[in-house]
Design a protein around this motif. Structure first.
Motif, PDB file in Angstrom:
ATOM      1  N   LYS A 147      71.674  -0.228 -90.792  1.00 10.14           N
ATOM      2  CA  LYS A 147      71.336   0.040 -92.202  1.00 10.14           C
ATOM      3  C   LYS A 147      69.822   0.146 -92.335  1.00 10.14           C
ATOM      4  CE  LYS A 147      71.326  -4.874 -93.526  1.00 10.14           C
ATOM      5  NZ  LYS A 147      71.486  -5.348 -92.144  1.00 10.14           N
ATOM      6  N   PRO A 148      69.324   0.801 -93.394  1.00  4.74           N
ATOM      7  CA  PRO A 148      67.876   0.886 -93.604  1.00  4.74           C
ATOM      8  C   PRO A 148      67.242  -0.503 -93.647  1.00  4.74           C
ATOM      9  CG  PRO A 148      69.018   2.402 -95.053  1.00  4.74           C
ATOM     10  CD  PRO A 148      70.085   1.574 -94.413  1.00  4.74           C
ATOM     11  N   GLY A 149      66.110  -0.626 -92.984  1.00  6.64           N
ATOM     12  CA  GLY A 149      65.419  -1.911 -92.906  1.00  6.64           C
ATOM     13  C   GLY A 149      65.631  -2.618 -91.584  1.00  6.64           C
ATOM     14  N   ASP A 150      66.656  -2.208 -90.835  1.00  9.87           N
ATOM     15  CA  ASP A 150      66.875  -2.802 -89.509  1.00  9.87           C
ATOM     16  C   ASP A 150      65.779  -2.355 -88.551  1.00  9.87           C
ATOM     17  OD1 ASP A 150      69.113  -4.073 -90.424  1.00  9.87           O
ATOM     18  OD2 ASP A 150      70.539  -2.637 -89.556  1.00  9.87           O
ATOM     19  N   ALA A 151      65.550  -3.182 -87.546  1.00 11.28           N
ATOM     20  CA  ALA A 151      64.526  -2.841 -86.548  1.00 11.28           C
ATOM     21  C   ALA A 151      65.027  -1.728 -85.628  1.00 11.28           C
ATOM     22  CB  ALA A 151      64.174  -4.081 -85.725  1.00 11.28           C
ATOM     23  N   ALA A 159      64.869   8.010 -82.406  1.00 10.48           N
ATOM     24  CA  ALA A 159      63.930   8.252 -83.502  1.00 10.48           C
ATOM     25  C   ALA A 159      63.665   9.748 -83.607  1.00 10.48           C
ATOM     26  CB  ALA A 159      62.632   7.475 -83.263  1.00 10.48           C
ATOM     27  N   MET A 160      64.149  10.352 -84.686  1.00  9.69           N
ATOM     28  CA  MET A 160      63.958  11.782 -84.891  1.00  9.69           C
ATOM     29  C   MET A 160      62.614  12.087 -85.548  1.00  9.69           C
ATOM     30  SD  MET A 160      66.730  12.540 -83.512  1.00  9.69           S
ATOM     31  CE  MET A 160      66.661  14.316 -83.704  1.00  9.69           C
ATOM     32  N   ALA A 161      62.075  11.085 -86.273  1.00 11.35           N
ATOM     33  CA  ALA A 161      60.782  11.287 -86.942  1.00 11.35           C
ATOM     34  C   ALA A 161      60.218   9.931 -87.341  1.00 11.35           C
ATOM     35  CB  ALA A 161      60.945  12.173 -88.174  1.00 11.35           C
ATOM     36  N   GLN A 162      58.927   9.919 -87.672  1.00 10.39           N
ATOM     37  CA  GLN A 162      58.258   8.728 -88.188  1.00 10.39           C
ATOM     38  C   GLN A 162      57.583   9.084 -89.510  1.00 10.39           C
ATOM     39  OE1 GLN A 162      55.948   7.744 -84.481  1.00 10.39           O
ATOM     40  NE2 GLN A 162      56.741   5.691 -84.889  1.00 10.39           N
ATOM     41  N   GLU A 163      57.680   8.155 -90.448  1.00 14.73           N
ATOM     42  CA  GLU A 163      57.085   8.377 -91.764  1.00 14.73           C
ATOM     43  C   GLU A 163      56.412   7.104 -92.251  1.00 14.73           C
ATOM     44  OE1 GLU A 163      60.069   9.672 -94.483  1.00 14.73           O
ATOM     45  OE2 GLU A 163      60.580  11.488 -93.347  1.00 14.73           O
ATOM     46  N   ILE A 173      63.766   0.938 -89.728  1.00 12.53           N
ATOM     47  CA  ILE A 173      64.457   2.206 -89.971  1.00 12.53           C
ATOM     48  C   ILE A 173      64.437   2.526 -91.462  1.00 12.53           C
ATOM     49  CG2 ILE A 173      66.706   3.355 -89.882  1.00 12.53           C
ATOM     50  CD1 ILE A 173      67.222   1.746 -87.300  1.00 12.53           C
ATOM     51  N   ILE A 174      63.956   3.722 -91.785  1.00 17.12           N
ATOM     52  CA  ILE A 174      63.892   4.151 -93.185  1.00 17.12           C
ATOM     53  C   ILE A 174      65.240   4.712 -93.635  1.00 17.12           C
ATOM     54  CG2 ILE A 174      62.796   5.756 -94.791  1.00 17.12           C
ATOM     55  CD1 ILE A 174      60.276   5.597 -93.093  1.00 17.12           C
ATOM     56  N   ARG A 175      65.802   5.623 -92.832  1.00 18.18           N
ATOM     57  CA  ARG A 175      67.102   6.189 -93.178  1.00 18.18           C
ATOM     58  C   ARG A 175      67.817   6.648 -91.912  1.00 18.18           C
ATOM     59  NH1 ARG A 175      63.254   9.694 -94.992  1.00 18.18           N
ATOM     60  NH2 ARG A 175      63.184  11.796 -94.058  1.00 18.18           N
ATOM     61  N   VAL A 194      65.141   7.808 -88.856  1.00 12.03           N
ATOM     62  CA  VAL A 194      63.727   7.992 -89.174  1.00 12.03           C
ATOM     63  C   VAL A 194      63.103   6.611 -89.227  1.00 12.03           C
ATOM     64  CG1 VAL A 194      62.061   8.836 -90.863  1.00 12.03           C
ATOM     65  CG2 VAL A 194      64.184  10.107 -90.464  1.00 12.03           C
ATOM     66  N   VAL A 195      61.989   6.442 -88.526  1.00 15.06           N
ATOM     67  CA  VAL A 195      61.369   5.127 -88.371  1.00 15.06           C
ATOM     68  C   VAL A 195      60.044   5.081 -89.131  1.00 15.06           C
ATOM     69  CG1 VAL A 195      60.563   3.414 -86.699  1.00 15.06           C
ATOM     70  CG2 VAL A 195      62.428   4.961 -86.103  1.00 15.06           C
ATOM     71  N   ALA A 196      59.775   3.927 -89.722  1.00 16.61           N
ATOM     72  CA  ALA A 196      58.523   3.749 -90.465  1.00 16.61           C
ATOM     73  C   ALA A 196      57.368   3.531 -89.509  1.00 16.61           C
ATOM     74  CB  ALA A 196      58.648   2.562 -91.415  1.00 16.61           C
TER      75      ALA A 196
END
Length: 213
Positions: A147-151, A159-163, A173-175, A194-196
């Motif tokens: 879920k979003p917020g998990d490491a 990881a498809m992208a970083q934002e 994880i953002i989404r 997508v990772v923060a």
């Protein structure tokens, strides 16, 4: 006369051998024979002990080989049983991997149809979705718990992208862009996420781009 003297000298030489010691001369024939027999018995005892030790070493070596063979056979039996169980358990993995994109597309169709959730088409799609979920469950397939917020975990996530995010810390994880799936304990498809990232890292990348430009 000379012949008689020679005969007496010869008799003396026979009665008194040159190489016979006084101790041997004092022993009787029976005593000498007894000593010889004792020496032979002692030699036989030593030979028997040596042979017995050799046999014990051979028996110990054969025992070790037997134990190793039994252990190897047991390991082979366990490995064969495990391989057979894995073949049965994961035999449909390739089929399921090919089926997952179809399930993804069906899920997107379900999301697009939610606006008309009271229609017969949507209700039919829900029934198909339940059947698909039941099929996956029977095959031992489950989604990666995420879920979003998990490491971010590189063992289970791609990881498809970083934002940059104000809500999530770096590495969270953002989404979720695509679900991941497991078959038992085996990952058959990682989740696409997508990772923060921190604002400092993002600014550093922008600065680098500006310098290069």
């Amino acid at each position: 006369m000379q012949d008689d003297v020679k005969t007496e000298e010869q008799d003396v030489q026979v009665e008194q051998p040159v190489d016979q010691s006084p101790e041997d001369a004092a022993k009787s024939v029976d005593e000498i024979n007894a000593e010889i027999e004792q020496e032979l018995e002692d030699a036989l005892v030593v030979e028997e002990k040596s042979r017995e030790e050799q046999l014990e070493e051979e028996v110990a070596e054969l025992k070790n080989k037997l134990l190793r063979s039994v252990a190897d056979l047991e390991n082979y039996r366990k490995r064969s049983a495990r391989d057979k169980a894995d073949a049965i358990r994961y035999g449909n993995q390739r089929l399921l991997e090919d089926l997952l994109p179809v399930i993804d597309n069906f899920g997107m169709g379900m999301q697009a149809s939610e606006a008309d959730s009271g229609s017969m088409i949507y209700m039919g799609m829900q029934m198909v979705q339940k059947q698909l979920d039941g099929f996956l469950e029977n095959q031992g397939v489950s989604t990666v718990d995420l879920k979003p917020g998990d490491a971010f975990d590189p063992k289970e996530h791609d990881a498809m992208a970083q934002e940059v995010s104000d809500k999530f810390a770096e590495g969270q994880i953002i989404r979720i862009m695509r679900k991941g799936y497991k078959m038992g304990d085996r990952l058959i498809r990682p989740a696409n996420v997508v990772v923060a990232e921190s604002a400092a890292v993002a600014d550093g990348d922008d600065s680098t781009d500006s310098v290069e430009a």
